[in-house]
Design an enzyme around this catalytic site. Sequence first.
Site, PDB file in Angstrom:
ATOM      1  N   LYS A 121       0.850  -1.190   0.000  1.00 33.40           N
ATOM      2  CA  LYS A 121       0.000   0.000   0.000  1.00 33.40           C
ATOM      3  C   LYS A 121       0.886   1.240   0.000  1.00 33.40           C
ATOM      4  O   LYS A 121       1.720   1.414   0.887  1.00 33.40           O
ATOM      5  CB  LYS A 121      -0.899  -0.017   1.243  1.00 33.40           C
ATOM      6  CG  LYS A 121      -1.789   1.206   1.386  1.00 33.40           C
ATOM      7  CD  LYS A 121      -2.868   0.982   2.433  1.00 33.40           C
ATOM      8  CE  LYS A 121      -3.712   2.224   2.662  1.00 33.40           C
ATOM      9  NZ  LYS A 121      -4.793   1.999   3.621  1.00 33.40           N
ATOM     10  N   ASP A 226     -13.259   4.302  10.277  1.00 27.62           N
ATOM     11  CA  ASP A 226     -13.639   4.256   8.867  1.00 27.62           C
ATOM     12  C   ASP A 226     -14.118   2.841   8.575  1.00 27.62           C
ATOM     13  O   ASP A 226     -13.778   2.232   7.566  1.00 27.62           O
ATOM     14  CB  ASP A 226     -12.445   4.614   7.981  1.00 27.62           C
ATOM     15  CG  ASP A 226     -12.881   5.102   6.596  1.00 27.62           C
ATOM     16  OD1 ASP A 226     -14.093   5.316   6.398  1.00 27.62           O
ATOM     17  OD2 ASP A 226     -12.010   5.251   5.732  1.00 27.62           O
TER      18      ASP A 226
END
Length: 465
Positions: A121, A226
């Site tokens: 990532k 989130d």
Amino acid sequence: MKLDVNVLRYLSKDDFRVLTAVEMGMRNHELVPAELVERIASLKHGGTYKVLKNLLKYKLLHHDSSKYDGFRLTYLGYDFLAIKTMVNRGVFSAVGRQIGVGKESDIFEVAQEDGTVLAMKLHRLGRTSFRAVKSKRDYLRHRSSYNWLYLSRLAALKEFAFMKALEEHEFPVPKAVDCNRHCVVMSLVQGYPLVQVKQLQNPEIVFENILGIVVRMAEHGLIHCDFNEFNIMIDDEENITMIDFPQMVSVSHRNAQMYFDRDVECIFKFFRRRFDMSFQEDRGGSDDTEVDVDESARPLFSEIAKAAGALDKELEASGFTRKEQNDLDKFIEGGLDKGKDSGEEESEDEEQNSEPNEEDLNELNSLQLQEKPSNSNNDKSEVEVDNHEKGQSTGDEDHDETDEEEDEEGVEAEDAELVKRLSKQRRRAMAAVRGGRRNSSRNSYKDKGGRSSQNSKIHKKLKDW
Ligand code: ADP
Ligand code: MG
């Protein structure tokens, strides 16, 4: 943004040395003047300007003369520095296709020598967020000096630390493998984001599992912030893996209750809509009809008992300095707290991204040391044999190999001396340039180019370069 790792094949050690010098200069400069780059890099045979030109050609640097003349790293340049470090550490040896585009990240498959595929990532804070675009813009209008590279590095560091801690407490998260700069390498999750799933065998069980994770995390002192169908992966057996942790907060955060309730609500809402699950709305009073899952099953933040091991405290004590945590939180909360006032008391914080430290200098230094024979073969140190660079100079580049080989000799002996010299040069050069940069904006690391996500079909062996 296209991550054309092919370019790596054409980069020499000098290229990387100059790239690293720009990175170091950026700790204190929005734009790094060429003279400063030259001083920090101090290439043995000069030629910094030629190297800068090459790096510009490959879009690893950006040249800007609007305020004063200088260079800054592009995200691509930053990507390459991180990827190179990872390859040198033996974390992976090939970069494959792009598998995800997050709000503020790009995710690629990477492969190890033995064929194991992992996920990499690359954080890209500052890239327009899909969510909370406006509030972030409002927020950032007051923070023109923000350094995206620094924030992306912090996001990666935080994500890595949290993933590791969660994994240790047996939460279903990817295995955290390594972290460098804005890059986190983790295990590849076999599954799909829940948002792509249209049908489930056992929606109630999945729903309960997911809520169970939110509650257990809160018991351990953490809130995801989130937690939604984009950040929950599910496999064919309907096992859950949660991802994406840079925005997590402690249950002692002043807005903890709100974040917790919002995470819970996201799950309720998604299951209600996607899987036709209905909940008895006994709180606000609503016309919803069917009752499959009792709304009273909704976990309440106030009723969650803290488990023995408080992860939030553990994490606070490790990894981050408080200042780093604050810097990142300020940015992320700018997006999270939609109604939050816009950082009014935040003056131009020039110090947020302080001086290059010893580690940076060592890394820069290691670029010269990488090819020295390694008998010790000890560990993941960045000062180690860089196999792929040996095969790299295959003749189609304008790089003088002989000079390079000469460069390597005796370098080890100069190690300490070089670090000292670099450090001194850097301080002097920075002091010299500091005068002209006070009011400059650093808010310019945003990726301007469009991303061509699917076209990274490259399964390129970095080691062959
Ligand atoms: P962002 O913070 O930008 O939202 P995420 O961590 O949520 O980034 O990742 C974006 C997407 O990339 C995910 O929705 C998922 O499809 C994919 N992804 C992320 N991490 C992994 C992983 N470890 N394994 C497989 N896919 C992943
Ligand atoms: Mg995400």
